[in-house]
Write a protein that holds these residues in place. Sequence first.
Motif, PDB file in Angstrom:
ATOM      1  N   TYR A  94      41.368 -43.234  53.196  1.00 40.93           N
ATOM      2  CA  TYR A  94      42.318 -44.250  53.665  1.00 40.93           C
ATOM      3  C   TYR A  94      43.759 -43.761  53.698  1.00 40.93           C
ATOM      4  O   TYR A  94      44.557 -44.254  54.487  1.00 40.93           O
ATOM      5  CB  TYR A  94      42.141 -45.533  52.835  1.00 40.93           C
ATOM      6  N   LYS A 151      47.800 -51.310  56.779  1.00 42.69           N
ATOM      7  CA  LYS A 151      46.830 -51.051  57.842  1.00 42.69           C
ATOM      8  C   LYS A 151      46.035 -52.336  58.101  1.00 42.69           C
ATOM      9  O   LYS A 151      44.902 -52.515  57.612  1.00 42.69           O
ATOM     10  CB  LYS A 151      45.911 -49.897  57.442  1.00 42.69           C
ATOM     11  N   GLY A 211      44.773 -40.207  56.943  1.00 41.90           N
ATOM     12  CA  GLY A 211      43.772 -41.230  56.694  1.00 41.90           C
ATOM     13  C   GLY A 211      43.087 -41.722  57.954  1.00 41.90           C
ATOM     14  O   GLY A 211      43.644 -41.646  59.059  1.00 41.90           O
ATOM     15  N   GLN A 241      44.148 -50.669  48.894  1.00 40.27           N
ATOM     16  CA  GLN A 241      44.874 -49.563  49.532  1.00 40.27           C
ATOM     17  C   GLN A 241      45.311 -49.923  50.949  1.00 40.27           C
ATOM     18  O   GLN A 241      46.435 -49.609  51.360  1.00 40.27           O
ATOM     19  CB  GLN A 241      44.002 -48.299  49.554  1.00 40.27           C
ATOM     20  N   LEU A 242      44.441 -50.557  51.701  1.00 35.43           N
ATOM     21  CA  LEU A 242      44.798 -50.927  53.073  1.00 35.43           C
ATOM     22  C   LEU A 242      45.963 -51.909  53.090  1.00 35.43           C
ATOM     23  O   LEU A 242      46.846 -51.833  53.949  1.00 35.43           O
ATOM     24  CB  LEU A 242      43.583 -51.504  53.797  1.00 35.43           C
ATOM     25  N   ALA A 283      47.350 -43.950  46.752  1.00 37.32           N
ATOM     26  CA  ALA A 283      47.531 -44.025  48.206  1.00 37.32           C
ATOM     27  C   ALA A 283      48.998 -43.889  48.589  1.00 37.32           C
ATOM     28  O   ALA A 283      49.330 -43.309  49.624  1.00 37.32           O
ATOM     29  CB  ALA A 283      46.966 -45.341  48.745  1.00 37.32           C
ATOM     30  N   THR A 302      39.477 -50.406  48.245  1.00 38.80           N
ATOM     31  CA  THR A 302      39.791 -50.155  49.656  1.00 38.80           C
ATOM     32  C   THR A 302      40.682 -51.259  50.208  1.00 38.80           C
ATOM     33  O   THR A 302      41.680 -50.981  50.893  1.00 38.80           O
ATOM     34  CB  THR A 302      38.492 -50.042  50.477  1.00 38.80           C
ATOM     35  N   PRO A 322      42.393 -44.843  58.945  1.00 39.58           N
ATOM     36  CA  PRO A 322      43.011 -45.943  59.707  1.00 39.58           C
ATOM     37  C   PRO A 322      44.086 -45.467  60.676  1.00 39.58           C
ATOM     38  O   PRO A 322      44.202 -45.994  61.791  1.00 39.58           O
ATOM     39  CB  PRO A 322      43.615 -46.842  58.620  1.00 39.58           C
ATOM     40  N   GLN A 334      37.999 -41.140  46.997  1.00 42.07           N
ATOM     41  CA  GLN A 334      37.875 -42.030  48.155  1.00 42.07           C
ATOM     42  C   GLN A 334      39.230 -42.299  48.815  1.00 42.07           C
ATOM     43  O   GLN A 334      39.295 -42.673  49.999  1.00 42.07           O
ATOM     44  CB  GLN A 334      37.207 -43.338  47.709  1.00 42.07           C
ATOM     45  N   THR A 335      40.302 -42.107  48.072  1.00 41.41           N
ATOM     46  CA  THR A 335      41.658 -42.245  48.630  1.00 41.41           C
ATOM     47  C   THR A 335      41.848 -41.348  49.849  1.00 41.41           C
ATOM     48  O   THR A 335      42.634 -41.666  50.748  1.00 41.41           O
ATOM     49  CB  THR A 335      42.691 -41.897  47.538  1.00 41.41           C
ATOM     50  N   HIS A 347      37.628 -54.792  56.220  1.00 37.43           N
ATOM     51  CA  HIS A 347      37.220 -54.598  54.827  1.00 37.43           C
ATOM     52  C   HIS A 347      37.293 -55.883  54.002  1.00 37.43           C
ATOM     53  O   HIS A 347      36.590 -55.998  52.993  1.00 37.43           O
ATOM     54  CB  HIS A 347      38.009 -53.451  54.201  1.00 37.43           C
ATOM     55  N   GLU A 367      42.272 -52.485  59.858  1.00 36.54           N
ATOM     56  CA  GLU A 367      41.225 -52.020  58.952  1.00 36.54           C
ATOM     57  C   GLU A 367      41.059 -53.002  57.779  1.00 36.54           C
ATOM     58  O   GLU A 367      39.954 -53.197  57.268  1.00 36.54           O
ATOM     59  CB  GLU A 367      41.609 -50.637  58.398  1.00 36.54           C
TER      60      GLU A 367
END
Lengths: 124, 124, 124, 124, 124, 124
Positions: free
Chosen positions: C104, E73, F106, E67-68, C70, E64, F108, C100-101, E80, E76
Motif C-alpha cells: 500500500y 487513497k 504502492g 493505511q489507505l 506507511a 489496510t 493504489p 504488507q506495508t 477495503h 482503494e
Amino acid sequence: MTDELLAKGRAVQAQLWPAVASGPTGAFPAAKLAPDFYRYVAESAFGMLWSRPQLAIRDRSLVTCAQLAALGKTEELKAHLRGALNVGITQEELVEVLMQTAVYAGVPAANEALKTAAEVFGIE
Amino acid sequence: MTDELLAKGRAVQAQLWPAVASGPTGAFPAAKLAPDFYRYVAESAFGMLWSRPQLAIRDRSLVTCAQLAALGKTEELKAHLRGALNVGITQEELVEVLMQTAVYAGVPAANEALKTAAEVFGIE
Amino acid sequence: MTDELLAKGRAVQAQLWPAVASGPTGAFPAAKLAPDFYRYVAESAFGMLWSRPQLAIRDRSLVTCAQLAALGKTEELKAHLRGALNVGITQEELVEVLMQTAVYAGVPAANEALKTAAEVFGIE
Amino acid sequence: MTDELLAKGRAVQAQLWPAVASGPTGAFPAAKLAPDFYRYVAESAFGMLWSRPQLAIRDRSLVTCAQLAALGKTEELKAHLRGALNVGITQEELVEVLMQTAVYAGVPAANEALKTAAEVFGIE
Amino acid sequence: MTDELLAKGRAVQAQLWPAVASGPTGAFPAAKLAPDFYRYVAESAFGMLWSRPQLAIRDRSLVTCAQLAALGKTEELKAHLRGALNVGITQEELVEVLMQTAVYAGVPAANEALKTAAEVFGIE
Amino acid sequence: MTDELLAKGRAVQAQLWPAVASGPTGAFPAAKLAPDFYRYVAESAFGMLWSRPQLAIRDRSLVTCAQLAALGKTEELKAHLRGALNVGITQEELVEVLMQTAVYAGVPAANEALKTAAEVFGIE
C-alpha cells in the motif's frame, strides 16, 4: 467536562465561518456516521490550539491554507480559504501563498490549490 | 540574461540569512555537484517569487516554516526557522505554528518539527 | 478543566509504555520548548480517542504501527512498536504488518519500517 | 514454486548491483528479522516487473531514481543511483533528473536528492 | 509457473469480496489497458503476502483500511472498507480506526476517510 | 528581462503539446486568477530546466510521468501522458512505468495512474 473546550472551539469557528455558525445546519453524512469526531475536532483543534493567544488568528489561518495546499487536501482548503477571507486576509495574499507553494511542495500542488482558489473566489 | 533575477533573489536571501550572505562560504558537496541547481533556486524561488511585493516577507517566512513542518522536510526547516527569527518572527509564534501542524499533518509531523526547533533555538 | 482528560490519557500511555510511566523522566528539549504540546497530545490523542471503548487497545496499537510505517514516521514508529509488544502483539504479527506495508505504501516504506523494527527488537 | 521468479529477479539485481551479486553478503538486521520480505521483493519487484521486456532496464532505472527522489526515500535512492551508473546512465543525466524533481516534488526534495547523489558519487 | 500464486491470491480476494468473485465481471478500462498489472496484484499482494498464516485476515484488513485512510487513497479505501465488513469487522470499529487517523495523518485525512465510509455504509 | 526565458520555455511546451501551442486558448479560471503563476512555470520549469541539453526531452518526459504517478498528481499526469506520446514514448512503455510505480509508491498509486492512462488513451 469538555463543554468549556467546545465553547472555546465554537467561538473560533464562528470567526472563521460566521454564516455556518449563525444558521441552521443539517448534519452531513459523515457527521451522522461519526458525530463524536466533529465534536472532537471542535474541542481539540479549535478549542485547545486555535484559541490560544500566542499567535494571531490571521496568522493561524494563513499557515493553515499554506499547509493544506502543500498536502493537497483540497476539500479542507476550500473551507479554510473562505475562513481566511473572513479574518481579513486578502485574495491577493492568498494567491501569493499558493503560488509560493510550488517551491516547497511542487508545481502540481500549487496548480491544484490555485484551481481550488479560483472556484472559491467565484472566478469562471 | 538572468543576472537581474539572481540579484533580486540574493537580496531576499540576505534578509533571511545575513550571516551567510556577508561571510565566505565554501561550496558544500551538492553545490559542487550541481552548481546550476543552487543558482536556479536563487533565481526562481527567491528572485521570481519571494521578491514579489504582494505578500510581506514575514508572512512568506511563516508559511514556509509551516509547509516544511507539514511535509517533514527537516533540513530545510532548520534553515527557514533561522530565517524566520531574522525577519522578526518570535520563537513563541513559531512554536504555535509547529504545534498547530499536528491538526493538519498529524502529531508525528508536529513532534519532529518541534524537535528541530529545539535544536535550532539551542535548547538542551 | 482538562485534568480529567489528562488522567484518561495518562492511563492509556501507561498501558503502552509502563516503564516510562513508572519512572522519573527528565524533559527532553522539545518538551522544554513546548510543554503544552505534549500535554495536548496526552489529552487529545490519548484522553479523547485512544481511551474510547469502541475499539480494543490492541487494535488501536496495531493500526497505529501500520500507519506510522506507511507514512515513514520512523521515530514515532519506534515508540509504538515498543507499545505494541506491551499490549500483547507479537513480533511475528508486527513483521507481517510491516511487510504488507509494501503493497500500500511501497517497498521503500516497508524496508525502512523493518529496519526500525530490527533495531527495536534488538536484532544485530 | 517461485524459484523461477527468484532466478529472474536475481538476474536483474545482478545487472544493477554486480558487486553485491558476486560477493559474499552477510545478512543485515532487517534481513535476519524478515528474510521472507527480501525474497518477496526479489521475486515480485524484480522477477515479476523489472524483468519484463516491454521497457529497457536503463529506463526502469532512470524512473526509479526519479520516483525515489520525489518520495524522499533517501536510503533506497542511494542504492538505485549506484544501480543507474551500472546500467549506463551518466552522472550528468542523474543530476538533471534530480534537479528537475524540484518542479514536481518541490525544492527540498531535489536538494535532499542532490545531497544523496553527491555522497554516492564521492564528492566532498 | 505462477498459477499457484494466482489461485492463492484469488482465494483471499474471495473472502474479502465474495460478490465480485462469484459473479461475472467485465474488465474495466484500466484492466483492458494493463491486464498483467491486475494479475500481478493478485499474485504478489494477495498470493504472496495476504495469504500468509502469520497474521489473521481480520487484522490484515483492519491495518489496510488504516493505511489507505492515512495515505488518502480514497478509491482503494472504498473497496477495503467493503472487504472489512465481509471479514467480520464492524462499522463501529472502522469508524474508530478512521477517527484515530486524525492523530497520525491529520484531521483532513480522517475527515476524507469518514466521508468515504459514510458513502460505503449507505448513510445519506 | 525574462522574455528570453519565456521563449525557451514555450519552445519546450510546444514539443510536448503542439495542439495547445498552435491554437487559440482561452484562459481557464486559475490562469485568470494568477496569470503570473503560469508565466512563472513556463519560465522556470520549462525555460530554466526542461530546456537544458544535458538530458533528452524523452527522458525528461518519462521521469515526469513516473514522478506524477508516484505523487498521485492525477491532473498533471494526464497532461504529461499526452506530452509523452508527442515526444515519442509509446503507450506500452508508459504502461510499464505506471505498473512499476506499485513497487516504489504502492499499488493504489499505480492503480490510480493506470486508470488515468486508460482515460488519456481513450480506452473504454
